[in-house]
Design a protein around this motif. Structure first.
Motif, PDB file in Angstrom:
ATOM      1  N   LYS A 173     -12.024   5.985  -9.200  1.00 38.85           N
ATOM      2  CA  LYS A 173     -11.719   5.375  -7.891  1.00 38.85           C
ATOM      3  C   LYS A 173     -11.841   6.405  -6.771  1.00 38.85           C
ATOM      4  N   TYR A 174     -12.269   5.897  -5.607  1.00 38.49           N
ATOM      5  CA  TYR A 174     -12.319   6.732  -4.393  1.00 38.49           C
ATOM      6  C   TYR A 174     -11.482   6.023  -3.331  1.00 38.49           C
ATOM      7  N   TYR A 175     -10.392   6.646  -2.923  1.00 37.64           N
ATOM      8  CA  TYR A 175      -9.547   6.071  -1.880  1.00 37.64           C
ATOM      9  C   TYR A 175      -9.907   6.706  -0.539  1.00 37.64           C
ATOM     10  N   SER A 176     -10.196   5.859   0.455  1.00 37.43           N
ATOM     11  CA  SER A 176     -10.503   6.349   1.794  1.00 37.43           C
ATOM     12  C   SER A 176      -9.485   5.764   2.771  1.00 37.43           C
ATOM     13  N   LEU A 177      -8.754   6.639   3.461  1.00 40.17           N
ATOM     14  CA  LEU A 177      -7.653   6.218   4.330  1.00 40.17           C
ATOM     15  C   LEU A 177      -8.105   6.245   5.791  1.00 40.17           C
ATOM     16  N   ARG A 219     -12.201   2.230  -2.280  1.00 44.59           N
ATOM     17  CA  ARG A 219     -11.149   1.368  -1.731  1.00 44.59           C
ATOM     18  C   ARG A 219     -10.755   1.943  -0.369  1.00 44.59           C
ATOM     19  N   ASP A 252      -0.383   4.763  -7.961  1.00 44.20           N
ATOM     20  CA  ASP A 252      -1.855   4.787  -7.978  1.00 44.20           C
ATOM     21  C   ASP A 252      -2.389   6.205  -8.090  1.00 44.20           C
ATOM     22  N   ILE A 260      -9.518  11.346  -3.035  1.00 40.28           N
ATOM     23  CA  ILE A 260      -8.929  10.748  -1.825  1.00 40.28           C
ATOM     24  C   ILE A 260      -9.554  11.404  -0.604  1.00 40.28           C
ATOM     25  N   LEU A 262       0.516   5.398  -1.920  1.00 39.93           N
ATOM     26  CA  LEU A 262      -0.301   5.636  -3.125  1.00 39.93           C
ATOM     27  C   LEU A 262       0.526   6.343  -4.192  1.00 39.93           C
ATOM     28  N   LEU A 295      -8.332   1.947   2.688  1.00 36.87           N
ATOM     29  CA  LEU A 295      -6.979   1.511   3.039  1.00 36.87           C
ATOM     30  C   LEU A 295      -6.778   1.748   4.534  1.00 36.87           C
TER      31      LEU A 295
END
Ligand SMILES: C[S@@+](CC[C@H](N)C(=O)[O-])C[C@H]1O[C@@H](n2cnc3c(N)ncnc32)[C@H](O)[C@@H]1O
Length: 272
Positions: free
Chosen positions: A99-103, A127, A145, A75, A140, A129
């Motif tokens: 997965k790589y989540y970028s906020l 992804r 997730d 993240i 999340l 967000l």
């Protein structure tokens, strides 16, 4: 941010100009699905225009953590135009991650980043967000997730670093022996409250937590421009946040040679 502090243009709209610069390349087909070529073009553009990207030198520190930690999910807080999302997302994918989540708070930056992530061939992996980091972290977690923080890159609103880490603690996402946190810009522009927190003893954190949940961001130790950036000084955290002061951290500063800035690498090693 690059280590070179030369006079680069800060003109408004330069992030959109970056998109035209990259999508206007003659050899676009050779850039497609090649994360390194997209990154090279962002670096080339940032020689003329100031971009808030982590850059290759500090990026190397986080790449080492990815190689060592091999996170399934990583993240980041603060996507901007997607430089770190492409650099680290590609590395997490190559290390076998999911997965790589970028906020990202700013929808315009998120849209630009999405275009560059797509060009780099990372559309199904990274992804982005859009929204406030605290709201999105909570989502999340509640959506199932993310069950634990494996590797977290913090690079957004400087006064929110500590509170967002405490939110992760409170949600049970910070796990001893599992969680590693890399925080950018801890020297330039600097983040004294964050460094103090991750380097504090459990006793000191407990004494602080006994005063009750934080109702505002800590503005002490920051320049006015830093406080005003992105969120503004009127903004308050969305949740009552106490954190988990019982968590034990080992925290070290990692500074590339000759670089003005550094990354603080913090590992959760126990709970007392
Ligand atoms: C330093 S830039 C990120 C750079 C990026 N990590 C890179 O290395 O390419 C900081 C970004 O954080 C975003 N931001 C600021 N406050 C935020 C918040 N509370 N939640 C999510 N994003 C935020 C800003 O809009 C900005 O795009």
């Amino acid at each position: 941010m690059s280590g070179k502090q030369t006079q680069r243009s800060r003109e408004v709209g330069r992030e959109l100009k970056l998109l035209h610069f990259i999508y206007g390349q003659q050899n676009l087909d050779t850039i497609q699905n090649n994360p390194q070529k997209v990154l090279n073009l962002i670096d080339e553009f940032s020689e003329t225009y100031h971009l808030m990207t982590v850059g290759p030198e500090k990026g190397e520190i986080v790449l080492d953590l990815i190689t060592e930690r091999k996170p399934q999910i990583m993240i980041e807080l603060g996507c901007y135009v997607g430089y770190s999302a492409i650099l680290f997302g590609d590395a997490v994918r190559r290390a076998g991650g999911k997965k790589y989540y970028s906020l990202e708070l700013n929808p315009e930056y998120a849209a630009i980043a999405n275009m560059l992530v797509d060009l780099a061939g990372l559309r199904d992996f990274v992804r982005i967000l859009v929204g406030r980091s605290d709201v999105l972290l909570d989502r999340l977690h509640s959506g199932g997730d993310v069950k634990e923080v494996e590797l977290l890159f913090i690079d957004h609103y400087k006064p929110a670093y500590t509170i967002d880490l405490k939110l992760c603690e409170q949600l049970g996402l910070i796990v001893p022996g599992v969680s590693v946190i890399a925080a950018d810009n801890v020297i330039y522009p600097g983040n004294p409250p964050y460094l103090e927190y991750v380097r504090s003893s459990v006793e000191k954190k407990r004494a602080e937590a006994a005063k009750g949940p934080a109702k505002s961001y800590t503005m002490e130790g920051f320049a006015a421009t830093t406080v005003q950036a992105y969120m503004g000084s009127e903004n308050v955290p969305k949740f009552e946040i106490l954190g988990n002061p019982s968590l034990v951290y080992e925290s070290v500063l990692r500074q590339p040679e000759g670089h003005a800035d550094a990354i603080e690498v913090t590992r959760c090693v126990g709970e007392q």
